[in-house]
Design a protein around this motif. Structure first.
Motif, PDB file in Angstrom:
ATOM      1  N   ASN A   1     -51.256  22.101  22.909  1.00 36.20           N
ATOM      2  CA  ASN A   1     -52.436  22.933  23.141  1.00 36.20           C
ATOM      3  C   ASN A   1     -52.748  22.953  24.638  1.00 36.20           C
ATOM      4  N   ALA A   2     -53.017  24.131  25.185  1.00 36.66           N
ATOM      5  CA  ALA A   2     -53.187  24.276  26.633  1.00 36.66           C
ATOM      6  C   ALA A   2     -54.403  23.520  27.142  1.00 36.66           C
ATOM      7  N   ASP A   3     -55.494  23.516  26.380  1.00 37.71           N
ATOM      8  CA  ASP A   3     -56.708  22.823  26.837  1.00 37.71           C
ATOM      9  C   ASP A   3     -56.522  21.308  26.815  1.00 37.71           C
ATOM     10  N   VAL A   4     -55.813  20.802  25.798  1.00 41.73           N
ATOM     11  CA  VAL A   4     -55.542  19.358  25.745  1.00 41.73           C
ATOM     12  C   VAL A   4     -54.646  18.957  26.914  1.00 41.73           C
ATOM     13  N   ASN A   5     -53.642  19.796  27.213  1.00 39.08           N
ATOM     14  CA  ASN A   5     -52.768  19.524  28.354  1.00 39.08           C
ATOM     15  C   ASN A   5     -53.572  19.442  29.649  1.00 39.08           C
ATOM     16  N   ALA A   6     -54.509  20.402  29.843  1.00 45.37           N
ATOM     17  CA  ALA A   6     -55.343  20.395  31.051  1.00 45.37           C
ATOM     18  C   ALA A   6     -56.213  19.143  31.104  1.00 45.37           C
ATOM     19  N   ALA A   7     -56.770  18.745  29.956  1.00 44.77           N
ATOM     20  CA  ALA A   7     -57.616  17.551  29.916  1.00 44.77           C
ATOM     21  C   ALA A   7     -56.821  16.307  30.270  1.00 44.77           C
ATOM     22  N   LYS A   8     -55.567  16.234  29.832  1.00 43.90           N
ATOM     23  CA  LYS A   8     -54.721  15.088  30.174  1.00 43.90           C
ATOM     24  C   LYS A   8     -54.435  15.049  31.685  1.00 43.90           C
ATOM     25  N   ASN A   9     -54.222  16.233  32.278  1.00 41.54           N
ATOM     26  CA  ASN A   9     -54.019  16.288  33.728  1.00 41.54           C
ATOM     27  C   ASN A   9     -55.276  15.837  34.472  1.00 41.54           C
ATOM     28  N   ILE A  10     -56.436  16.227  33.973  1.00 41.88           N
ATOM     29  CA  ILE A  10     -57.700  15.822  34.592  1.00 41.88           C
ATOM     30  C   ILE A  10     -57.864  14.304  34.503  1.00 41.88           C
ATOM     31  N   ALA A  11     -57.522  13.744  33.351  1.00 42.52           N
ATOM     32  CA  ALA A  11     -57.614  12.289  33.186  1.00 42.52           C
ATOM     33  C   ALA A  11     -56.671  11.582  34.151  1.00 42.52           C
ATOM     34  N   ALA A  12     -55.457  12.111  34.310  1.00 43.13           N
ATOM     35  CA  ALA A  12     -54.481  11.494  35.214  1.00 43.13           C
ATOM     36  C   ALA A  12     -54.962  11.544  36.658  1.00 43.13           C
ATOM     37  N   ARG A  13     -55.537  12.673  37.061  1.00 37.16           N
ATOM     38  CA  ARG A  13     -56.050  12.778  38.431  1.00 37.16           C
ATOM     39  C   ARG A  13     -57.229  11.836  38.637  1.00 37.16           C
ATOM     40  N   GLY A  14     -58.068  11.719  37.612  1.00 37.87           N
ATOM     41  CA  GLY A  14     -59.208  10.807  37.723  1.00 37.87           C
ATOM     42  C   GLY A  14     -58.786   9.363  37.877  1.00 37.87           C
ATOM     43  N   ALA A  15     -57.656   9.015  37.298  1.00 33.74           N
ATOM     44  CA  ALA A  15     -57.190   7.629  37.354  1.00 33.74           C
ATOM     45  C   ALA A  15     -56.603   7.251  38.706  1.00 33.74           C
ATOM     46  N   VAL A  16     -56.068   8.235  39.457  1.00 32.14           N
ATOM     47  CA  VAL A  16     -55.374   7.909  40.705  1.00 32.14           C
ATOM     48  C   VAL A  16     -56.080   8.428  41.957  1.00 32.14           C
ATOM     49  N   MET A  17     -56.998   9.375  41.787  1.00 31.75           N
ATOM     50  CA  MET A  17     -57.666   9.945  42.961  1.00 31.75           C
ATOM     51  C   MET A  17     -58.989   9.256  43.211  1.00 31.75           C
ATOM     52  N   ARG A  18     -59.391   9.269  44.459  1.00 33.72           N
ATOM     53  CA  ARG A  18     -60.754   8.834  44.772  1.00 33.72           C
ATOM     54  C   ARG A  18     -61.714   9.832  44.155  1.00 33.72           C
ATOM     55  N   PRO A  19     -62.877   9.388  43.656  1.00 36.55           N
ATOM     56  CA  PRO A  19     -63.827  10.338  43.090  1.00 36.55           C
ATOM     57  C   PRO A  19     -64.212  11.397  44.107  1.00 36.55           C
ATOM     58  N   MET A  20     -64.217  12.639  43.652  1.00 34.43           N
ATOM     59  CA  MET A  20     -64.578  13.768  44.514  1.00 34.43           C
ATOM     60  C   MET A  20     -66.014  14.172  44.247  1.00 34.43           C
ATOM     61  N   VAL A  21     -66.844  14.215  45.286  1.00 26.19           N
ATOM     62  CA  VAL A  21     -68.233  14.619  45.151  1.00 26.19           C
ATOM     63  C   VAL A  21     -68.429  15.858  45.993  1.00 26.19           C
ATOM     64  N   SER A  22     -68.678  16.981  45.341  1.00 27.01           N
ATOM     65  CA  SER A  22     -68.721  18.252  46.067  1.00 27.01           C
ATOM     66  C   SER A  22     -70.118  18.666  46.451  1.00 27.01           C
ATOM     67  N   ARG A  23     -71.129  17.958  45.911  1.00 28.55           N
ATOM     68  CA  ARG A  23     -72.501  18.361  46.175  1.00 28.55           C
ATOM     69  C   ARG A  23     -73.283  17.158  46.669  1.00 28.55           C
ATOM     70  N   SER A  24     -74.249  17.403  47.541  1.00 28.02           N
ATOM     71  CA  SER A  24     -75.010  16.316  48.145  1.00 28.02           C
ATOM     72  C   SER A  24     -75.820  15.551  47.121  1.00 28.02           C
ATOM     73  N   ASP A  25     -76.256  16.231  46.026  1.00 26.45           N
ATOM     74  CA  ASP A  25     -77.069  15.524  45.043  1.00 26.45           C
ATOM     75  C   ASP A  25     -76.254  14.448  44.344  1.00 26.45           C
ATOM     76  N   HIS A  26     -74.927  14.649  44.176  1.00 24.78           N
ATOM     77  CA  HIS A  26     -74.113  13.601  43.589  1.00 24.78           C
ATOM     78  C   HIS A  26     -74.017  12.416  44.536  1.00 24.78           C
ATOM     79  N   ALA A  27     -73.922  12.689  45.815  1.00 28.32           N
ATOM     80  CA  ALA A  27     -73.819  11.591  46.779  1.00 28.32           C
ATOM     81  C   ALA A  27     -75.069  10.733  46.750  1.00 28.32           C
ATOM     82  N   SER A  28     -76.241  11.381  46.612  1.00 27.93           N
ATOM     83  CA  SER A  28     -77.493  10.638  46.654  1.00 27.93           C
ATOM     84  C   SER A  28     -77.727   9.825  45.395  1.00 27.93           C
ATOM     85  N   THR A  29     -77.182  10.288  44.239  1.00 32.16           N
ATOM     86  CA  THR A  29     -77.412   9.572  43.007  1.00 32.16           C
ATOM     87  C   THR A  29     -76.300   8.605  42.660  1.00 32.16           C
TER      88      THR A  29
END
Length: 372
Positions: free
Chosen positions: A335-363
């Motif tokens: 399933n294409a959506d499950v495949n995408a979710a697995k890729n997202i999980a893999a990136r989350g495991a190896v990448m530094r967390p990405m914060v694109s908005r200032s409100d995430h940085a503050s919280t």
């Protein structure tokens, strides 16, 4: 974490009249302050208070703290834009603080300042918002909506300590499937889409009729679709956060900021695309995760739907259709959506967390940590 509790006031007819008069007087004071601010190009709260405090208090017969709140409301409005003169609705919301409003949560009653003095008014509240009120701090907004009075109370709710986690649960947000996680669970958007179509058709029919009863029915329908979507998003977000907590995993989400501007869709799908409430769902997931101590990781969304979660091959032709993924290199299909979710999980495991908005940085959202 700052959350808002909503309670419904249940005033007597006499108290309701006094509350309306209080709101109308306070908003008239705000308009008078705005007139001065616009004419003199004076927009800072302190400067407005120095120039107008005594005159406004005397002219509108307001308490000292209500005048201060009105001055602050006008100054805050001009922070957004100093090129447009601000006007305030006759029965627009007004701000209260602890000096002019007190909650008695044991007997579900408030003591609130009005033009005729303090009034004790009972209130009705749901269980979730009642729990939030235990942490009420700061300001509350009194609003009047469809003949009822509500208080929106700011609550500073303590967060659980962020847990060390053993893995990452990837979540792919979409339209056909509102959310799909890397375990293969998905939440269909068909019910939401059928509701959207029904409300759109119903609004069109009533607008074409144009009678008084049709307009009354339109007012009754107003907000129902929005509330339905919010309820669906609450259910999905609660399920995902509960699963992550039970399995000791962080949650990885795509950073979809500005997705509507970056993507194009067929004309027939525009209404569905622009009514997509993925940002609200992401907000719900984030704040529920923070309350539960679950780390949130935002990852780069580029090519997650075209990359094979087995071999890493990336190609546009991998995405055979909306629902089917077939890798052109290794032949892996799923399933294409499950495949995408697995890729997202893999990136989350190896990448530094990405914060694109200032409100995430503050919280602190996005500062997840994986257990070694």
């Amino acid at each position: 974490m700052k959350l808002t509790a909503q309670i419904r006031l249940d005033p007597s007819p006499e108290q309701a009249d006094v509350l309306l008069r209080t709101m109308e007087t306070a908003n008239a004071a705000c308009n008078a302050i705005s007139e001065h601010a616009w004419a003199t190009r004076t927009f800072l709260k302190y400067a407005l208070q120095k120039a107008l405090y005594h005159d406004i208090k005397r002219q509108f017969k307001l308490s000292a703290q209500v005048v201060v709140r009105c001055l602050g409301k006008v100054a805050d409005a001009y922070k957004l834009d100093k090129d447009t003169k601000r006007t305030f609705r006759k029965r627009g919301g007004i701000v209260y603080d602890s000096r002019i409003l007190r909650y008695y949560t044991e007997r579900r009653e408030v003591s609130i300042w009005t033009m005729t003095g303090r009034e004790r008014i009972p209130y009705t509240v749901g269980e979730h918002h009642a729990r939030l009120l235990a942490y009420q701090q700061g300001e509350s907004d009194l609003i009047y909506r469809k003949g009822r009075f509500y208080l929106l109370a700011t609550c500073d709710v303590p967060e659980e300590d962020e847990e060390a986690v053993d893995g990452v649960l990837g979540v792919d947000l979409g339209i056909a499937q509102i959310a799909t996680d890397s375990d293969g669970d998905s939440f269909s958007g068909e019910q939401v889409e059928s509701k959207r179509k029904w409300y759109a058709e119903r609004r069109g029919t009533l607008q074409a009729v144009g009678t008084r009863s049709a307009r009354r029915r339109l007012r009754q329908l107003s907000g129902r679709e929005r509330r339905f979507r919010a309820d669906v998003n609450h259910q999905i977000s609660k399920h995902l956060v509960r699963k992550a907590k039970d399995t000791k995993r962080a949650i990885a989400l795509e950073d979809l900021t500005g997705i509507r501007k970056r993507t194009t869709v067929r004309k027939s799908q525009r209404a569905r695309h622009h009514s997509w409430s993925f940002y609200q769902l992401r907000q719900f997931i984030e704040y529920k995760a923070k309350l539960a101590g679950i780390p949130i990781i935002l990852v780069d969304p580029a090519y997650t739907s075209r990359t094979c979660s087995q071999c890493g091959h990336c190609e546009k032709a991998n995405r055979k259709s909306q629902a089917r993924f077939a890798c052109q290199a290794c032949g892996h299909t799923m399933n294409a959506d499950v495949n995408a979710a697995k890729n997202i999980a893999a990136r989350g495991a190896v990448m530094r967390p990405m914060v694109s908005r200032s409100d995430h940085a503050s919280t602190g959202v996005g500062r997840g940590k994986l257990a070694a």
